[in-house]
Design a protein around this motif. Sequence first.
Motif, short mmCIF file in Angstrom:
data_model
loop_
_atom_site.label_atom_id
_atom_site.label_comp_id
_atom_site.label_asym_id
_atom_site.label_seq_id
_atom_site.Cartn_x
_atom_site.Cartn_y
_atom_site.Cartn_z
N SER A 1 6.03 35.79 61.26
CA SER A 1 5.36 36.56 60.23
C SER A 1 5.65 36.20 59.13
O SER A 1 6.75 35.55 58.66
CB SER A 1 5.70 38.11 60.24
OG SER A 1 5.27 38.71 61.26
N ILE A 2 4.66 36.29 57.79
CA ILE A 2 4.99 35.66 56.65
C ILE A 2 5.00 36.78 55.65
O ILE A 2 3.96 37.52 55.69
CB ILE A 2 4.32 34.63 56.33
CG1 ILE A 2 4.11 33.33 57.16
CG2 ILE A 2 4.45 33.95 54.64
CD1 ILE A 2 5.63 32.58 57.22
N SER B 1 3.51 41.69 50.14
CA SER B 1 2.62 41.82 51.49
C SER B 1 3.13 41.12 52.27
O SER B 1 4.27 40.20 52.22
CB SER B 1 1.16 41.36 50.80
OG SER B 1 0.55 41.31 51.93
N CYS B 2 2.91 41.23 53.76
CA CYS B 2 3.26 40.39 54.90
C CYS B 2 1.94 40.44 55.72
O CYS B 2 1.21 41.17 55.77
CB CYS B 2 4.55 40.97 55.49
SG CYS B 2 4.31 42.46 56.19
N ASP C 1 9.72 35.87 58.72
CA ASP C 1 10.46 36.45 59.67
C ASP C 1 9.73 36.57 61.05
O ASP C 1 8.58 35.93 61.23
CB ASP C 1 10.52 38.04 59.09
CG ASP C 1 11.56 38.85 59.82
OD1 ASP C 1 11.65 40.13 59.76
OD2 ASP C 1 12.43 38.36 60.41
N LEU C 2 10.38 37.34 62.14
CA LEU C 2 9.60 37.35 63.42
C LEU C 2 8.78 38.83 63.15
O LEU C 2 8.26 38.88 64.36
CB LEU C 2 10.71 37.67 64.42
CG LEU C 2 11.37 36.37 64.50
CD1 LEU C 2 12.53 36.65 65.60
CD2 LEU C 2 10.47 35.11 64.81
N TYR D 1 13.86 38.83 56.24
CA TYR D 1 13.37 37.48 56.09
C TYR D 1 14.38 36.46 56.21
O TYR D 1 15.36 36.66 55.61
CB TYR D 1 12.24 37.39 55.18
CG TYR D 1 11.05 38.26 55.25
CD1 TYR D 1 10.05 37.50 55.65
CD2 TYR D 1 10.97 39.55 55.35
CE1 TYR D 1 8.84 38.43 56.06
CE2 TYR D 1 10.02 40.29 55.44
CZ TYR D 1 8.83 39.34 55.85
OH TYR D 1 7.86 40.43 56.00
N ASP D 2 14.15 35.45 56.98
CA ASP D 2 15.22 34.40 57.37
C ASP D 2 15.19 33.11 56.50
O ASP D 2 16.01 32.46 56.02
CB ASP D 2 15.19 34.04 58.84
CG ASP D 2 15.46 35.22 59.74
OD1 ASP D 2 14.61 35.64 60.63
OD2 ASP D 2 16.33 35.81 59.45
N TYR D 3 13.73 32.79 56.09
CA TYR D 3 13.53 31.83 55.54
C TYR D 3 12.72 31.75 54.10
O TYR D 3 11.89 32.57 54.17
CB TYR D 3 12.69 30.60 56.51
CG TYR D 3 13.24 30.20 57.87
CD1 TYR D 3 14.40 29.17 57.81
CD2 TYR D 3 13.06 30.81 59.00
CE1 TYR D 3 15.00 29.07 59.02
CE2 TYR D 3 13.56 30.51 60.14
CZ TYR D 3 14.83 29.92 60.01
OH TYR D 3 15.23 29.33 61.23
#
Length: 127
Positions: free
Chosen positions: A36-37, A52-53, A102-103, A114-116
């Motif tokens: 997911s972004i 937003s995602c 994120d996942l 979020y990871d990146y």
Amino acid sequence: QLQLVESGGGLVQPGGSLRLSCVASGFTLEAYSSYSIGWFRQAPGKEREGVSCISASGGSTNYVDSVKGRFTISRDNTKNTVYLQMNSLKPEDTAVYYCAADLACSATIDVLEYDYWGQGTQVTVSS
């Protein structure tokens, strides 16, 4: 490591539009398509907030209340790219905008999930 680069920011008058892009690299297309972004923004003196995602498939989206009806998130996984179309921009939308991976795409659009992260692109809405 997945790398994200934002672009498309700039100076726009109130009521105008911008389209932000988030391009991923350093990862396979298959792997990127599992993420997911999210789009986030941070104005001077304020905490970073979720805007937003979009889910990995693009089937689910979430928006913060302040942008609902004005912003639209979309993705083209064949191009490793997520977009944020911003219409009817307001001065309070002024911020550095970041994309992140994120996942999951939760309704809270929580920064901590979020990871990146990309380095951000400046959006300024002013007359």
